[in-house]
Write a protein that holds these residues in place. Sequence first.
Motif, PDB file in Angstrom:
ATOM      1  N   ASP A  54       0.806  -1.232   0.000  1.00  0.00           N
ATOM      2  CA  ASP A  54       0.000   0.000   0.000  1.00  0.00           C
ATOM      3  C   ASP A  54       0.833   1.272   0.000  1.00  0.00           C
ATOM      4  O   ASP A  54       0.299   2.361   0.116  1.00  0.00           O
ATOM      5  CB  ASP A  54      -0.971   0.014   1.183  1.00  0.00           C
ATOM      6  CG  ASP A  54      -0.278   0.230   2.522  1.00  0.00           C
ATOM      7  OD1 ASP A  54       0.908  -0.131   2.630  1.00  0.00           O
ATOM      8  OD2 ASP A  54      -0.924   0.736   3.449  1.00  0.00           O
ATOM      9  N   HIS A  55       2.167   1.146  -0.135  1.00  0.00           N
ATOM     10  CA  HIS A  55       3.033   2.321  -0.246  1.00  0.00           C
ATOM     11  C   HIS A  55       3.939   2.171  -1.456  1.00  0.00           C
ATOM     12  O   HIS A  55       4.612   1.158  -1.603  1.00  0.00           O
ATOM     13  CB  HIS A  55       3.895   2.497   1.012  1.00  0.00           C
ATOM     14  CG  HIS A  55       3.162   3.072   2.176  1.00  0.00           C
ATOM     15  ND1 HIS A  55       2.668   2.294   3.199  1.00  0.00           N
ATOM     16  CD2 HIS A  55       2.825   4.351   2.480  1.00  0.00           C
ATOM     17  CE1 HIS A  55       2.068   3.060   4.088  1.00  0.00           C
ATOM     18  NE2 HIS A  55       2.143   4.309   3.680  1.00  0.00           N
ATOM     19  N   LYS A 135      -0.054   6.270  -1.424  1.00  0.00           N
ATOM     20  CA  LYS A 135      -0.939   5.290  -0.803  1.00  0.00           C
ATOM     21  C   LYS A 135      -1.814   4.699  -1.905  1.00  0.00           C
ATOM     22  O   LYS A 135      -2.598   5.407  -2.534  1.00  0.00           O
ATOM     23  CB  LYS A 135      -1.805   5.974   0.252  1.00  0.00           C
ATOM     24  CG  LYS A 135      -2.490   5.038   1.217  1.00  0.00           C
ATOM     25  CD  LYS A 135      -1.552   4.545   2.274  1.00  0.00           C
ATOM     26  CE  LYS A 135      -2.334   3.792   3.352  1.00  0.00           C
ATOM     27  NZ  LYS A 135      -1.438   3.105   4.283  1.00  0.00           N
ATOM     28  N   SER A 260       1.698   1.085   7.473  1.00  0.00           N
ATOM     29  CA  SER A 260       0.244   1.018   7.383  1.00  0.00           C
ATOM     30  C   SER A 260      -0.424   1.299   8.726  1.00  0.00           C
ATOM     31  O   SER A 260      -1.618   1.602   8.788  1.00  0.00           O
ATOM     32  CB  SER A 260      -0.205  -0.363   6.885  1.00  0.00           C
ATOM     33  OG  SER A 260       0.354  -0.648   5.631  1.00  0.00           O
ATOM     34  N   GLY A 325      -5.839  -0.016   4.370  1.00  0.00           N
ATOM     35  CA  GLY A 325      -4.417  -0.138   4.099  1.00  0.00           C
ATOM     36  C   GLY A 325      -3.899  -1.534   4.407  1.00  0.00           C
ATOM     37  O   GLY A 325      -3.066  -2.079   3.678  1.00  0.00           O
ATOM     38  N   GLU A 329      -2.149  -3.980   1.769  1.00  0.00           N
ATOM     39  CA  GLU A 329      -0.787  -4.418   2.079  1.00  0.00           C
ATOM     40  C   GLU A 329      -0.661  -5.929   2.182  1.00  0.00           C
ATOM     41  O   GLU A 329       0.434  -6.475   2.180  1.00  0.00           O
ATOM     42  CB  GLU A 329      -0.334  -3.777   3.403  1.00  0.00           C
ATOM     43  CG  GLU A 329       1.019  -4.184   3.919  1.00  0.00           C
ATOM     44  CD  GLU A 329       2.169  -3.483   3.220  1.00  0.00           C
ATOM     45  OE1 GLU A 329       3.303  -3.986   3.298  1.00  0.00           O
ATOM     46  OE2 GLU A 329       1.942  -2.441   2.599  1.00  0.00           O
TER      47      GLU A 329
END
Length: 571
Positions: A54-55, A135, A260, A325, A329
């Motif tokens: 998620d990043h 994100k 997250s 998130g 992730e």
Amino acid sequence: MNITNRYTTDLLVIGGGIAGLMAAISASDKGVKDIIVLEKANIVRSGAGGGGNDHFRCYLPEVHGSSPQDFHAVMAESMNSHTGNGQDSTLAKLFLERSAEVVHKWEDWGINMRPTGTYMFAGHAFPNRPRIFLKYDGSRQKPVLAQETRKRGIKVLNDTSSTDILTIDGKIAGVLALNAASETPEFTLVRCRAAVIATGCSTRLYNNEATPGWMFNSAYPGCNAGAMAQAYRIGARFVNMELPVRWAGPKYFQRCGKGSWIGVLRYPDGTPIGPFVTKSNFEYGDITSDVWNSVFTDVMRNGSGPAYIDASDASEEDLKKQEEGFISEGLTCILNYQKENGLDFRRHAFEFMQYEPFVYGRGLEIDERGQTNLKGLYAAGDTVGNVRSGIGVASVFGMIAGESAAEDMSSFALHDIENHPAVESRLAQCEAFMTRENGVPWKEANLALQQIMSGYAPAGPNHVRSARLLTAGLKYLGDLRARTLQVVGASCSHTLGRTLETLDLFDVAESLLHACLARQETRGMHRRSDFPFTNPLLDNSFVNVYRDEQGRNVTSLRQRWLAPGMPTGRV
């Protein structure tokens, strides 16, 4: 042991994770017709990013601004982030310059890069400073990339892992691979003009910090940098092996994705541990543990801990974003555990810990084209040592490696590898493992390796290395290798594969020990009792290690490659 399958291709991609699939896709888009991807598992959910992410560290001109000053600000933040140290700034700059290209490609293919409706940068951030981590929803990133791979007609060999990279006159010629889909081992011989290595980081090298003896309690359980070791055996140059990486996350429950979590890092009495935030904030998180990356170990050793992530003051909206998130992730196991055991982020703080060292963003040295020092061999992803990794870098340099291989393809020839001595040697070795009565299981050899690495090349904090310890470790490693070859046995394709992975880890360990000896100073978690301070004259010096044609390990220092006018970041 027989070879049951034979293939000939132009480009062979070893590893079907994010970097590998991006290499295959970009090479195909540049006109390479015949491409094969080898994947130990299945490309739909394999690799470090198999569960999601998620990043995505990147520079988007439409968000950050398009002026040179805007780029410089993002570059500075990136080089000094938790993933910024230990890299050549020439490669770091190139990554940022092309990162938007991948973001837009992924969005076109169906990966949701704007789950909130706009490009949102959050997490791993200082208040009132540029935010560089996009994100996004990566829960389906692997299925989408797998679909794009299939759409281009790229051949995929799932359940197939390389055992040896073959060279003819110093040029890449092919790969011997093991197919472990059935109980009986099957070997595959792939002849190729060029190859891309993208086999990920090296787990199972050190004792598992959370659950010693349980090697697969890991954020990256399927990754062991196999082709990285195979490249080392044929003379590929490594860099930064002596500088360990240690992630952190929930205690005893090894899952990465610290960014997250949106809570504040606190002592048991509720006092914030760091100076950056005092209230939960989705946009920033708490960057304390990125800056003070040994915090979770330090507070336990000095008695002031444990350290907790506390999101009890977070808004309902932010907690909802955190849950989304976690799903993006691939942390659904934590959500399931939380719900099954009645845990509530509004009422309960969660203890964190620092995990064991591993080789991540250390290893193969590449140039700006993704090429190693060996003709026809390229690399990308977590197995590269001079540009720090993660999803963003893996995808960008996977794309670059594929493009470069396509551009160079006309200069590569096919070679006959049918009777290659490395193939004959490996098949004989596997025959010995499979026919050995009462052979010792591979796990014993792997656990012994972990004990040697944890005892003789430990990583900080609170542990030191020395020439005496490292030299003893090399001696014991050699003894263990010889003993393993004498007594370990395998009963099926699965245990044979694990045995060969363990032998690959011996080569990774050997290169790491030699690099540790060569860095004669203390730097970060590489702590030398015989060289107890950080030498500023070595601030921009990297350690290279490789195996020469006589099988000797050679080390040297080189200067960091600096992009003109760009910040260098920490080493």
